[in-house]
Design a protein around this motif. Structure first.
Motif, PDB file in Angstrom:
ATOM      1  N   UNK A 145     -69.137  56.543 -44.956  1.00  0.00           N
ATOM      2  CA  UNK A 145     -69.980  56.025 -44.010  1.00  0.00           C
ATOM      3  C   UNK A 145     -69.467  54.750 -43.162  1.00  0.00           C
ATOM      4  N   UNK A 146     -68.557  53.826 -44.005  1.00  0.00           N
ATOM      5  CA  UNK A 146     -68.015  52.893 -43.259  1.00  0.00           C
ATOM      6  C   UNK A 146     -67.072  53.359 -42.198  1.00  0.00           C
ATOM      7  N   UNK A 147     -66.231  54.484 -42.686  1.00  0.00           N
ATOM      8  CA  UNK A 147     -65.128  54.464 -41.797  1.00  0.00           C
ATOM      9  C   UNK A 147     -64.803  56.200 -41.250  1.00  0.00           C
ATOM     10  N   UNK A 148     -65.638  57.037 -41.888  1.00  0.00           N
ATOM     11  CA  UNK A 148     -65.553  58.451 -41.579  1.00  0.00           C
ATOM     12  C   UNK A 148     -66.387  59.221 -40.884  1.00  0.00           C
ATOM     13  N   UNK A 149     -66.241  60.347 -40.578  1.00  0.00           N
ATOM     14  CA  UNK A 149     -67.222  61.099 -39.865  1.00  0.00           C
ATOM     15  C   UNK A 149     -67.519  62.262 -40.529  1.00  0.00           C
ATOM     16  N   UNK A 150     -68.310  63.069 -39.740  1.00  0.00           N
ATOM     17  CA  UNK A 150     -68.902  64.443 -40.217  1.00  0.00           C
ATOM     18  C   UNK A 150     -67.989  65.123 -40.748  1.00  0.00           C
ATOM     19  N   UNK A 151     -66.888  65.472 -39.801  1.00  0.00           N
ATOM     20  CA  UNK A 151     -65.795  66.388 -40.155  1.00  0.00           C
ATOM     21  C   UNK A 151     -65.048  65.823 -41.728  1.00  0.00           C
ATOM     22  N   UNK A 152     -65.064  64.537 -41.717  1.00  0.00           N
ATOM     23  CA  UNK A 152     -64.415  64.225 -42.907  1.00  0.00           C
ATOM     24  C   UNK A 152     -65.168  64.507 -44.185  1.00  0.00           C
ATOM     25  N   UNK A 153     -66.517  64.431 -44.035  1.00  0.00           N
ATOM     26  CA  UNK A 153     -67.504  64.540 -45.087  1.00  0.00           C
ATOM     27  C   UNK A 153     -67.382  66.223 -45.559  1.00  0.00           C
ATOM     28  N   UNK A 154     -67.329  67.069 -44.506  1.00  0.00           N
ATOM     29  CA  UNK A 154     -67.212  68.445 -44.743  1.00  0.00           C
ATOM     30  C   UNK A 154     -65.745  68.744 -45.485  1.00  0.00           C
ATOM     31  N   UNK A 155     -64.917  68.333 -45.087  1.00  0.00           N
ATOM     32  CA  UNK A 155     -63.638  68.428 -45.721  1.00  0.00           C
ATOM     33  C   UNK A 155     -63.575  67.844 -47.484  1.00  0.00           C
ATOM     34  N   UNK A 182     -77.162  54.006 -46.785  1.00  0.00           N
ATOM     35  CA  UNK A 182     -76.695  55.035 -45.769  1.00  0.00           C
ATOM     36  C   UNK A 182     -77.784  56.014 -45.393  1.00  0.00           C
ATOM     37  N   UNK A 183     -79.162  55.805 -45.830  1.00  0.00           N
ATOM     38  CA  UNK A 183     -80.143  56.607 -45.386  1.00  0.00           C
ATOM     39  C   UNK A 183     -80.901  55.795 -44.420  1.00  0.00           C
ATOM     40  N   UNK A 184     -80.801  54.388 -44.229  1.00  0.00           N
ATOM     41  CA  UNK A 184     -81.492  53.481 -43.618  1.00  0.00           C
ATOM     42  C   UNK A 184     -81.429  53.836 -42.052  1.00  0.00           C
ATOM     43  N   UNK A 185     -82.544  53.978 -41.293  1.00  0.00           N
ATOM     44  CA  UNK A 185     -82.220  54.425 -39.705  1.00  0.00           C
ATOM     45  C   UNK A 185     -81.780  53.456 -38.947  1.00  0.00           C
ATOM     46  N   UNK A 186     -81.724  52.333 -39.345  1.00  0.00           N
ATOM     47  CA  UNK A 186     -81.246  51.128 -38.385  1.00  0.00           C
ATOM     48  C   UNK A 186     -80.038  50.330 -38.707  1.00  0.00           C
ATOM     49  N   UNK A 187     -79.433  51.059 -39.977  1.00  0.00           N
ATOM     50  CA  UNK A 187     -78.145  50.544 -40.427  1.00  0.00           C
ATOM     51  C   UNK A 187     -76.770  51.260 -39.959  1.00  0.00           C
ATOM     52  N   UNK A 188     -75.736  50.555 -39.453  1.00  0.00           N
ATOM     53  CA  UNK A 188     -74.736  51.433 -38.857  1.00  0.00           C
ATOM     54  C   UNK A 188     -73.437  50.778 -39.058  1.00  0.00           C
ATOM     55  N   UNK A 189     -73.228  49.617 -40.046  1.00  0.00           N
ATOM     56  CA  UNK A 189     -72.226  49.088 -40.534  1.00  0.00           C
ATOM     57  C   UNK A 189     -72.114  48.907 -41.882  1.00  0.00           C
ATOM     58  N   UNK A 190     -71.173  49.261 -42.538  1.00  0.00           N
ATOM     59  CA  UNK A 190     -71.286  49.272 -44.118  1.00  0.00           C
ATOM     60  C   UNK A 190     -70.045  48.520 -44.672  1.00  0.00           C
ATOM     61  N   UNK A 191     -69.176  47.943 -43.971  1.00  0.00           N
ATOM     62  CA  UNK A 191     -67.751  47.364 -44.662  1.00  0.00           C
ATOM     63  C   UNK A 191     -68.028  46.371 -45.409  1.00  0.00           C
ATOM     64  N   UNK A 192     -69.401  45.390 -44.937  1.00  0.00           N
ATOM     65  CA  UNK A 192     -69.425  44.189 -45.894  1.00  0.00           C
ATOM     66  C   UNK A 192     -70.046  44.572 -47.046  1.00  0.00           C
ATOM     67  N   UNK A 193     -70.902  45.605 -47.189  1.00  0.00           N
ATOM     68  CA  UNK A 193     -71.668  45.970 -48.325  1.00  0.00           C
ATOM     69  C   UNK A 193     -70.295  46.538 -49.103  1.00  0.00           C
TER      70      UNK A 193
END
Length: 256
Positions: free
Chosen positions: A69-79, A34-45
């Protein structure tokens, strides 16, 4: 594309590692992914069966974070920040990038005010710097910053992992598209068949016309040859008749 190839390589790397680790190492792996700068897809993991080891342990929140990180947003995290691990700076930046991708899924013109609220950004300069340096330079979006209208016009955005509730609609859409494609293909094949038939008919008609023209040419040539022969015969006959008359006169002249 290069970004897609790199994504596939990174996903394969993390999936293979996740299948062999225990809970503490899995939590570390999730933090790394979730920190990797080039990874933007997480559902397979997320779908690796081995991750079930995190359930019911002190690391279960890492699994929840990966789902975010697979499905949510910054607002979801804050909530839900109280139920999730604190984010590292790289993770926070990544989640905000993913939030831009989510917004771009439904709207191609994103107002600055909406973006600043969704990304927790306080001013336009900071927002534009984020869009340029963290989104456009990374290749996940392309677009135009319109300062006059105070909006970001999206021209391209990488896709995110589809949410589970989206799958049925996606399947229905793809099924409908497949049906339309099959119908269009059948229509095109019928038109090609008709065009081939018309082409063959045109070839046959052209051949018939050419044969008729050739027959007419032969008929005209034969007629001209016949007329030429008759004229030659007629001229020869007249000449012989005149010669005979001259010879006859000469024979009847008296001998002096």
């Amino acid at each position: 594309m290069e970004i897609e190839r790199k994504q596939a390589e990174l996903i394969d790397h993390f999936v293979k590692h996740a299948a062999t680790l225990e809970a503490p190492q899995l939590a570390s792996l999730i933090a790394e992914a979730t920190s990797h700068p080039s990874l933007f897809a997480f559902s397979e993991i997320l779908s690796v069966p081995n991750l079930s080891k995190l359930q019911g342990t002190q690391y279960s929140t890492s699994f929840d974070l990966l789902r975010l990180f697979a499905y949510g947003t910054w607002s979801d995290y804050k909530s839900n920040a109280g139920c999730l691990p604190a984010l590292l700076p790289d993770q926070a930046r990544k989640l905000k990038q993913l939030t831009v991708l989510t917004l771009a899924e439904t709207d191609k013109v994103l107002p600055y005010d909406q973006l600043m609220q969704e990304l927790d950004v306080s001013n336009v300069r900071e927002l534009e710097d984020f869009l340029i340096n963290e989104c456009m330079y990374s290749g996940i979006v392309r677009g135009k910053l319109d300062q006059l209208r105070r909006c970001f016009e999206v021209q391209f955005a990488a896709g995110r992992d589809p949410r589970p509730e989206q799958l049925s609609n996606m399947i229905q859409t793809l099924t409908s598209w497949l049906g339309s494609s099959d119908s269009l293909l059948h229509s095109i094949q019928e038109k090609i068949k008709w065009a081939d038939m018309m082409s063959e008919a045109n070839k046959k008609h052209r051949k018939e016309v050419e044969d008729r023209v050739e027959d007419v040419k032969k008929s005209i040539k034969a007629d001209m040859d016949l007329r030429g022969s008759e004229e030659i015969f007629a001229e020869s006959g007249v000449m012989d008749f005149e010669e005979d008359r001259v010879r006859s006169k000469r024979r009847r002249q008296p001998i002096a």
